[in-house]
Design a protein around this motif. Structure first.
Motif, mmCIF file in Angstrom:
data_model
loop_
_atom_site.group_PDB
_atom_site.id
_atom_site.type_symbol
_atom_site.label_atom_id
_atom_site.label_comp_id
_atom_site.label_asym_id
_atom_site.label_seq_id
_atom_site.Cartn_x
_atom_site.Cartn_y
_atom_site.Cartn_z
ATOM 1 N N ALA A 256 9.490 2.518 -3.675
ATOM 2 C CA ALA A 256 8.682 1.298 -3.719
ATOM 3 C C ALA A 256 8.995 0.568 -5.011
ATOM 4 O O ALA A 256 8.750 1.105 -6.097
ATOM 5 N N LEU A 257 9.552 -0.626 -4.888
ATOM 6 C CA LEU A 257 9.948 -1.413 -6.059
ATOM 7 C C LEU A 257 9.159 -2.717 -6.100
ATOM 8 O O LEU A 257 9.484 -3.678 -5.403
ATOM 9 N N PRO A 258 8.095 -2.792 -6.924
ATOM 10 C CA PRO A 258 7.381 -4.055 -7.103
ATOM 11 C C PRO A 258 8.151 -4.959 -8.070
ATOM 12 O O PRO A 258 8.806 -4.469 -8.990
ATOM 13 N N MET A 259 8.058 -6.270 -7.856
ATOM 14 C CA MET A 259 8.728 -7.238 -8.731
ATOM 15 C C MET A 259 7.811 -8.435 -8.958
ATOM 16 O O MET A 259 7.012 -8.790 -8.090
ATOM 17 N N VAL A 260 7.949 -9.054 -10.121
ATOM 18 C CA VAL A 260 7.307 -10.341 -10.394
ATOM 19 C C VAL A 260 8.378 -11.306 -10.889
ATOM 20 O O VAL A 260 9.358 -10.895 -11.516
ATOM 21 N N ALA A 261 8.200 -12.582 -10.593
ATOM 22 C CA ALA A 261 9.176 -13.596 -10.991
ATOM 23 C C ALA A 261 9.146 -13.800 -12.499
ATOM 24 O O ALA A 261 8.096 -13.711 -13.147
ATOM 25 N N PHE B 13 6.347 3.812 -20.158
ATOM 26 C CA PHE B 13 7.573 3.100 -19.799
ATOM 27 C C PHE B 13 7.292 2.259 -18.558
ATOM 28 O O PHE B 13 6.239 2.387 -17.931
ATOM 29 N N ARG B 14 8.243 1.397 -18.215
ATOM 30 C CA ARG B 14 8.046 0.474 -17.103
ATOM 31 C C ARG B 14 9.115 0.745 -16.039
ATOM 32 O O ARG B 14 10.232 0.239 -16.125
ATOM 33 N N SER B 15 8.747 1.577 -15.067
ATOM 34 C CA SER B 15 9.682 1.929 -14.013
ATOM 35 C C SER B 15 8.992 1.774 -12.660
ATOM 36 O O SER B 15 7.964 1.096 -12.557
ATOM 37 N N PHE B 16 9.524 2.401 -11.629
ATOM 38 C CA PHE B 16 8.963 2.308 -10.278
ATOM 39 C C PHE B 16 9.089 3.668 -9.615
ATOM 40 O O PHE B 16 9.926 4.491 -10.006
ATOM 41 N N PRO B 17 8.274 3.955 -8.606
ATOM 42 C CA PRO B 17 8.298 5.296 -8.015
ATOM 43 C C PRO B 17 9.339 5.464 -6.924
ATOM 44 O O PRO B 17 9.629 4.543 -6.156
ATOM 45 N N ALA B 18 9.903 6.665 -6.862
ATOM 46 C CA ALA B 18 10.795 7.097 -5.786
ATOM 47 C C ALA B 18 10.497 8.565 -5.517
ATOM 48 O O ALA B 18 10.274 9.342 -6.453
ATOM 49 N N VAL B 19 10.467 8.927 -4.259
ATOM 50 C CA VAL B 19 10.162 10.301 -3.871
ATOM 51 C C VAL B 19 11.200 11.249 -4.471
ATOM 52 O O VAL B 19 12.391 10.932 -4.520
ATOM 53 N N SER B 20 10.748 12.407 -4.939
ATOM 54 C CA SER B 20 11.676 13.413 -5.471
ATOM 55 C C SER B 20 12.744 13.741 -4.428
ATOM 56 O O SER B 20 12.431 13.958 -3.256
ATOM 57 N N GLY B 21 13.992 13.778 -4.874
ATOM 58 C CA GLY B 21 15.080 14.100 -3.961
ATOM 59 C C GLY B 21 15.524 12.960 -3.074
ATOM 60 O O GLY B 21 16.254 13.177 -2.097
ATOM 61 N N THR B 22 15.131 11.725 -3.414
ATOM 62 C CA THR B 22 15.567 10.570 -2.623
ATOM 63 C C THR B 22 17.092 10.504 -2.599
ATOM 64 O O THR B 22 17.738 10.557 -3.650
ATOM 65 N N THR C 49 7.123 -6.681 -3.040
ATOM 66 C CA THR C 49 7.498 -5.280 -3.072
ATOM 67 C C THR C 49 8.580 -5.000 -2.044
ATOM 68 O O THR C 49 8.464 -5.419 -0.893
ATOM 69 N N ILE C 50 9.630 -4.320 -2.478
ATOM 70 C CA ILE C 50 10.645 -3.800 -1.558
ATOM 71 C C ILE C 50 10.350 -2.323 -1.349
ATOM 72 O O ILE C 50 10.277 -1.550 -2.311
ATOM 73 N N VAL C 51 10.142 -1.934 -0.103
ATOM 74 C CA VAL C 51 9.902 -0.538 0.255
ATOM 75 C C VAL C 51 11.081 -0.050 1.089
ATOM 76 O O VAL C 51 11.446 -0.678 2.083
ATOM 77 N N ALA D 260 0.824 -1.212 0.000
ATOM 78 C CA ALA D 260 0.000 0.000 0.000
ATOM 79 C C ALA D 260 0.854 1.255 0.000
ATOM 80 O O ALA D 260 0.368 2.338 -0.337
ATOM 81 N N ALA D 261 2.145 1.120 0.336
ATOM 82 C CA ALA D 261 3.045 2.281 0.353
ATOM 83 C C ALA D 261 3.338 2.808 -1.046
ATOM 84 O O ALA D 261 3.851 3.924 -1.193
ATOM 85 N N ILE D 262 3.037 2.031 -2.079
ATOM 86 C CA ILE D 262 3.329 2.474 -3.452
ATOM 87 C C ILE D 262 2.674 3.820 -3.727
ATOM 88 O O ILE D 262 3.300 4.730 -4.290
ATOM 89 N N ASP D 263 1.413 4.000 -3.324
ATOM 90 C CA ASP D 263 0.725 5.251 -3.602
ATOM 91 C C ASP D 263 1.341 6.430 -2.862
ATOM 92 O O ASP D 263 1.449 7.534 -3.412
ATOM 93 N N SER D 264 1.748 6.220 -1.603
ATOM 94 C CA SER D 264 2.327 7.331 -0.840
ATOM 95 C C SER D 264 3.670 7.748 -1.427
ATOM 96 O O SER D 264 4.058 8.917 -1.346
ATOM 97 N N VAL D 265 4.397 6.809 -2.034
ATOM 98 C CA VAL D 265 5.650 7.148 -2.710
ATOM 99 C C VAL D 265 5.344 7.846 -4.033
ATOM 100 O O VAL D 265 5.940 8.883 -4.364
ATOM 101 N N ALA D 266 4.410 7.301 -4.808
ATOM 102 C CA ALA D 266 4.102 7.846 -6.135
ATOM 103 C C ALA D 266 3.618 9.292 -6.055
ATOM 104 O O ALA D 266 3.964 10.120 -6.909
ATOM 105 N N VAL D 267 2.840 9.612 -5.048
ATOM 106 C CA VAL D 267 2.285 10.965 -4.961
ATOM 107 C C VAL D 267 3.376 12.004 -4.690
ATOM 108 O O VAL D 267 3.195 13.192 -4.979
#
Length: 363
Positions: free
Chosen positions: A73-78, A96-105, A61-63, A27-34
């Motif tokens: 937040a990095l989701p993965m599938v095998a 494109f196919r990427s993953f979210p990271a907060v600006s300025g991480t 998911t690795i958070v 569920a943390a994916i959305d808080s990172v994406a925003v």
């Protein structure tokens, strides 16, 4: 009497970085994406959930948290057999196919992410992504720094339209508008023309069906097996329809539709991310090809977007001819990446580097 401490006397400790790994989509994916850059805020929980629903796979998911606040937040599938330990970032191929990271991480957070990855998998595929992708580029740099083998293959060049600059130069030109009016006049001989714009709710309420009906008549159905169509049942329709169930993603969706006597004739479909528009797909009914319905529609679409504050259009990959005519110029390259952890996996990965590169497209 003890002398009071001033604010400058306190040392700010670096944030405590922790990796949390869990089954499923966090569920943390959305808080990172925003809190990600505008260009990446569509990488929400539902973006990945829709991909799993449409294409299959079980996610982990690795958070990465900084002082208990999720920042990556990095989701993965095998991929492939379980024993191989291969994984990929899921999601749609477009834009494109990427993953979210907060600006300025901070860079340190990606080092923590790579360390966590090494305990979970042997290799990670990420892409296609643009050169300079803020999350992917930082992950790739961190992986190299920890001795991972990094393989890339070229997919295509992107094309970008600087609408602010074009508008300052008098775009669209009067000569273009005259030509468009000429074609519209003759297109109107086929029936009443209706130009409309659809948001996510309108797409859910029959708009997607209209786009699919155009694709079923287009070149993509005539020259291929249709699996690459965006909105048909045999293409990627399930993915895009599922996305519209997220009100935030639905609000980012934007389609322009032309009908002739009520029948769908041409469309453009985009994702609007702040002042940036991703041009995801466009098509037209070849019965009207003589009068350039696709061209007429996307000019109207761009003028409408400009009025709403869109300043840049990302046309992605593909046919550059009409994009250059509009004013687009070549942007960053799009690549597919394979990150292979140190040790025997990296040794094998380096042996396959040439093969991986050749499996892409020539630049």
């Amino acid at each position: 009497m003890t002398k009071p401490m001033l604010l400058a006397d306190f040392a700010r400790l670096p944030p405590a970085m922790v990796a949390q790994v869990g089954d499923g989509l966090s569920a943390a994916i959305d808080s990172v994406a925003v809190a990600a850059p505008d260009s990446h805020r569509f990488l929400r929980y539902h973006w990945f959930a829709a991909a799993l629903s449409a294409y299959g796979g079980q996610a982990r998911t690795i958070v990465i948290e900084a002082d208990r606040v999720p920042i990556i937040a990095l989701p993965m599938v095998a991929l492939g057999p379980r024993w191989a330990g291969l994984a990929a970032v899921p999601g749609g191929y477009w834009p494109f196919r990427s993953f979210p990271a907060v600006s300025g991480t901070p860079v340190d957070a990606f080092d923590v992410l790579v360390t966590a990855l090494a305990r979970q998998i042997n290799a990670l595929r990420i892409g296609p992504v643009y050169d300079g992708d803020p999350a992917a580029a930082a992950l790739i740099t961190a992986a190299r720094g920890q001795g991972w083998a990094v393989l890339d293959r070229f997919v295509a060049d992107s094309f970008l339209l600087d609408m602010a600059a074009e508008a300052a130069n008098g775009w669209p030109r009067n000569s273009t508008l005259r030509k468009n009016r000429f074609h519209e006049k003759h297109l109107g001989d086929h029936g009443a023309l209706d130009w409309r714009f659809l948001d996510g709710e309108a797409l859910k309420a029959g708009g997607f069906d209209a786009l699919a009906s155009i694709e079923e008549k287009s070149w993509i159905a005539a020259r291929t097996d249709g699996h690459d169509a965006k909105f048909t049942a045999t293409g990627h329709g399930a993915f895009w329809r599922a996305l519209a169930d997220d009100p935030v993603l639905a609000g980012m969706m934007h389609a322009a539709l032309l009908t002739v006597d009520g029948a769908p004739a041409a469309f453009s479909f985009d994702i609007d991310a702040g002042a940036l528009k991703y041009a995801v797909a466009n098509s037209y009914d070849p019965a009207f090809a003589k009068h350039s319905p696709g061209k007429l529609l996307y000019y109207r679409n761009l003028v409408e977007a400009m009025a709403r504050g869109i300043t840049q259009v990302d046309w992605g990959a593909g046919d550059s001819g009409y994009k250059r005519v509009i004013g687009a110029t070549q942007g960053p390259a799009i690549r597919d990446w394979l990150l292979v952890r140190p040790g025997l996996p990296a040794m094998l990965g380096r042996m396959l580097k040439g093969y991986w590169a050749r499996s892409g497209h020539s630049g």
